[in-house]
Design a protein around this motif. Structure first.
Motif, PDB file in Angstrom:
ATOM      1  N   LEU A 186       0.876  -1.058   0.017  1.00 21.54           N
ATOM      2  CA  LEU A 186      -0.090   0.195  -0.085  1.00 21.54           C
ATOM      3  C   LEU A 186       0.976   1.486   0.027  1.00 21.54           C
ATOM      4  O   LEU A 186       0.685   2.162  -0.665  1.00 21.54           O
ATOM      5  N   ILE A 187       1.879   1.395   0.821  1.00 18.31           N
ATOM      6  CA  ILE A 187       2.760   2.660   0.933  1.00 18.31           C
ATOM      7  C   ILE A 187       3.699   2.684  -0.557  1.00 18.31           C
ATOM      8  O   ILE A 187       3.928   3.642  -0.657  1.00 18.31           O
ATOM      9  N   ASN A 188       3.990   1.583  -0.937  1.00 22.92           N
ATOM     10  CA  ASN A 188       4.667   1.609  -2.132  1.00 22.92           C
ATOM     11  C   ASN A 188       3.921   1.954  -3.560  1.00 22.92           C
ATOM     12  O   ASN A 188       4.502   2.002  -4.591  1.00 22.92           O
ATOM     13  N   GLY A 189       2.695   1.902  -3.230  1.00 20.39           N
ATOM     14  CA  GLY A 189       1.753   2.282  -4.531  1.00 20.39           C
ATOM     15  C   GLY A 189       1.366   1.002  -5.200  1.00 20.39           C
ATOM     16  O   GLY A 189       0.887   1.020  -6.065  1.00 20.39           O
ATOM     17  N   ASP A 190       1.697  -0.178  -4.703  1.00 21.97           N
ATOM     18  CA  ASP A 190       1.358  -1.453  -5.259  1.00 21.97           C
ATOM     19  C   ASP A 190       0.161  -2.170  -4.839  1.00 21.97           C
ATOM     20  O   ASP A 190      -0.279  -3.301  -5.387  1.00 21.97           O
TER      21      ASP A 190
END
Length: 110
Positions: A71-75
């Motif tokens: 989530l925090i990596n945008g994945d």
């Protein structure tokens, strides 16, 4: 996982523009390999992570530690994760969606 939380805090505070007008408390209940409960507090143009969960969060997110990193990596799309049961939200779903947009303002991949 502590390094990840420190990176979130440092990255947001090094570029406070996206969080400048935010005043919100998110709580994360992470399960799986690295279970933990943390709060991300964004207020007065600053972000900090705390283990103290005595103050009620505006939005609580429950997901695996593995999905949290995605989530925090945008994945990981929060809407899809919610629909497929990978993400549970207590409180404002709008704030959960706002968090995803806020995270996109930063690059946490390291």
């Amino acid at each position: 996982m502590n390094e990840t939380w420190a990176q979130i805090e440092n990255t947001m505070n090094n570029n406070p523009t996206p969080i400048q007008n935010q005043n919100v408390r998110y709580e994360f209940h992470l399960s799986g390999d690295e279970p933990s409960v943390k709060q991300l507090v964004i207020a007065d143009g600053r972000a900090f992570v705390t283990d103290d969960t005595s103050t009620k969060a505006d939005c609580t997110l429950k997901l695996s530690s593995k999905d949290f990193v995605k989530l925090i990596n945008g994945d990981l799309n929060s809407t899809s994760a919610f629909m497929f049961g990978k993400l549970k939200v207590d409180g404002s779903i709008g704030l959960a969606l706002k968090l995803e947009g806020l995270l996109k303002e930063y690059s946490f991949q390291g």
